[in-house]
Design a protein around this motif. Sequence first.
Motif, short mmCIF file in Angstrom:
data_model
loop_
_atom_site.label_atom_id
_atom_site.label_comp_id
_atom_site.label_asym_id
_atom_site.label_seq_id
_atom_site.Cartn_x
_atom_site.Cartn_y
_atom_site.Cartn_z
N LEU A 81 -2.91 -7.99 0.01
CA LEU A 81 -2.33 -9.28 -0.37
C LEU A 81 -2.09 -10.18 0.85
CD1 LEU A 81 0.00 -8.19 -3.26
CD2 LEU A 81 -1.98 -9.71 -3.42
N ASP A 82 -1.82 -9.56 2.01
CA ASP A 82 -1.67 -10.35 3.24
C ASP A 82 -2.96 -11.07 3.61
OD1 ASP A 82 0.99 -9.65 3.54
OD2 ASP A 82 0.59 -8.06 5.02
N LEU A 83 -4.09 -10.54 3.15
CA LEU A 83 -5.40 -11.14 3.45
C LEU A 83 -5.80 -12.22 2.46
CD1 LEU A 83 -7.38 -7.84 4.19
CD2 LEU A 83 -6.40 -9.44 5.87
N ALA A 84 -5.04 -12.37 1.39
CA ALA A 84 -5.40 -13.29 0.30
C ALA A 84 -5.31 -14.74 0.74
CB ALA A 84 -4.50 -13.06 -0.90
N ARG A 85 -6.21 -15.52 0.19
CA ARG A 85 -6.19 -16.98 0.36
C ARG A 85 -6.21 -17.59 -1.03
NH1 ARG A 85 -9.87 -21.48 1.40
NH2 ARG A 85 -11.63 -20.25 0.73
N GLU A 86 -5.29 -18.50 -1.29
CA GLU A 86 -5.24 -19.16 -2.60
C GLU A 86 -6.41 -20.15 -2.73
OE1 GLU A 86 -3.04 -18.79 -5.20
OE2 GLU A 86 -2.07 -17.16 -4.13
N PRO B 126 -6.32 -13.91 -16.33
CA PRO B 126 -5.36 -13.61 -15.27
C PRO B 126 -5.15 -12.10 -15.07
CG PRO B 126 -4.59 -15.48 -16.50
CD PRO B 126 -5.79 -14.95 -17.24
N GLY B 127 -5.16 -11.71 -13.79
CA GLY B 127 -5.01 -10.32 -13.39
C GLY B 127 -6.33 -9.61 -13.17
N ASP B 128 -7.42 -10.19 -13.67
CA ASP B 128 -8.73 -9.54 -13.57
C ASP B 128 -9.37 -9.75 -12.21
OD1 ASP B 128 -8.71 -8.48 -16.14
OD2 ASP B 128 -9.73 -10.20 -17.01
N LEU B 129 -10.17 -8.76 -11.80
CA LEU B 129 -11.00 -8.82 -10.61
C LEU B 129 -12.25 -9.64 -10.94
CD1 LEU B 129 -11.90 -7.88 -7.75
CD2 LEU B 129 -12.88 -5.86 -8.90
N LEU B 130 -12.53 -10.62 -10.13
CA LEU B 130 -13.76 -11.40 -10.24
C LEU B 130 -14.64 -11.03 -9.06
CD1 LEU B 130 -15.65 -13.60 -11.27
CD2 LEU B 130 -14.19 -15.29 -10.10
N GLY B 131 -15.72 -10.34 -9.35
CA GLY B 131 -16.66 -9.92 -8.31
C GLY B 131 -16.48 -8.47 -7.94
N CYS B 132 -17.54 -7.69 -8.16
CA CYS B 132 -17.53 -6.27 -7.78
C CYS B 132 -18.66 -5.96 -6.79
CB CYS B 132 -17.72 -5.39 -9.02
SG CYS B 132 -16.40 -5.53 -10.23
N PHE C 98 -14.41 -11.82 -2.96
CA PHE C 98 -14.04 -11.53 -4.34
C PHE C 98 -12.69 -12.18 -4.61
CE2 PHE C 98 -12.29 -8.07 -1.87
CZ PHE C 98 -11.07 -7.79 -2.46
N TRP C 99 -12.30 -12.19 -5.88
CA TRP C 99 -11.09 -12.90 -6.29
C TRP C 99 -10.30 -12.05 -7.29
CZ3 TRP C 99 -16.02 -14.54 -6.09
CH2 TRP C 99 -16.32 -15.59 -5.22
N VAL C 100 -9.00 -12.30 -7.33
CA VAL C 100 -8.16 -11.82 -8.42
C VAL C 100 -7.60 -13.07 -9.07
CG1 VAL C 100 -6.12 -10.51 -9.08
CG2 VAL C 100 -7.67 -9.61 -7.32
N ILE C 101 -7.86 -13.22 -10.35
CA ILE C 101 -7.51 -14.44 -11.08
C ILE C 101 -6.01 -14.49 -11.35
CG2 ILE C 101 -7.87 -15.72 -13.23
CD1 ILE C 101 -10.65 -14.31 -13.38
N HIS C 102 -5.40 -15.65 -11.04
CA HIS C 102 -3.98 -15.91 -11.36
C HIS C 102 -3.86 -16.62 -12.70
CE1 HIS C 102 -2.17 -14.83 -7.60
NE2 HIS C 102 -2.91 -15.67 -6.92
N THR C 103 -4.58 -17.73 -12.81
CA THR C 103 -4.54 -18.54 -14.03
C THR C 103 -5.95 -18.96 -14.40
OG1 THR C 103 -4.28 -20.65 -12.84
CG2 THR C 103 -2.25 -19.49 -13.46
N PHE D 235 -10.50 -13.06 -1.36
CA PHE D 235 -10.51 -12.07 -0.29
C PHE D 235 -11.88 -12.05 0.37
CE2 PHE D 235 -7.52 -10.75 -3.50
CZ PHE D 235 -6.39 -10.40 -2.76
N ASP D 236 -11.90 -11.96 1.70
CA ASP D 236 -13.14 -11.83 2.45
C ASP D 236 -13.62 -10.39 2.37
OD1 ASP D 236 -15.06 -12.87 4.63
OD2 ASP D 236 -14.20 -11.03 5.47
N ALA D 237 -14.83 -10.18 1.90
CA ALA D 237 -15.33 -8.83 1.66
C ALA D 237 -15.46 -8.02 2.94
CB ALA D 237 -16.68 -8.90 0.94
N THR D 238 -15.95 -8.62 4.01
CA THR D 238 -16.13 -7.89 5.26
C THR D 238 -14.80 -7.37 5.78
OG1 THR D 238 -18.07 -9.24 5.78
CG2 THR D 238 -17.04 -8.05 7.61
N THR D 239 -13.77 -8.20 5.71
CA THR D 239 -12.45 -7.81 6.18
C THR D 239 -11.88 -6.68 5.32
OG1 THR D 239 -12.06 -10.06 6.95
CG2 THR D 239 -10.12 -8.67 6.67
#
Length: 154
Positions: free
Chosen positions: A22-27, A73-79, A46-51, A103-107
């Motif tokens: 979560l520290d790596l997350a960007r809105e 909301p709550g779902d993972l977008l991108g696998c 990839f993303w985690v959907i808020h709204t 989230f940056d995948a490489t990181t």
Amino acid sequence: MRATASTNLFAALPAPGRDRLLDLAREVFFPAGTRIFEEGDQADRFWVIHTGSVILDTRVPGNPAAPVEILSPGDLLGCSWLFPPYTWHLGAEAQSDVRAHQFDATTVRALSRADLEFGEALARRVAQIIAHRMQSARMRLLDLYGPRGGSPVP
């Protein structure tokens, strides 16, 4: 055609790893109708959907993209970011205005290599999400193309 709470990425991650993630997350924000990614392109985040909601789709030659799943909301977008060759297997479009953690995948892959417990939990969870989505797609296909009226298939 809807994902369920069982597809939530964070639910199975150990707390310390989840917090580092979560520290790596960007809105980010995607207006309704925005193409978020295209099938075949590089999967570098990839993303985690808020709204909002996102439609996963697949190309159908000579036709518009066919919807595969609706994420909420709550779902993972991108696998596809987790598995080489890191290219999207589906496309995605914002069905409504979407706010998400990006989230940056490489990181995140580097974090997974540095913290093996987190990396294993993350890979297991993404695999569970993929399996759930494949099962959902299978059920939809059976509904569309399966035998009618309980008759056995010859």
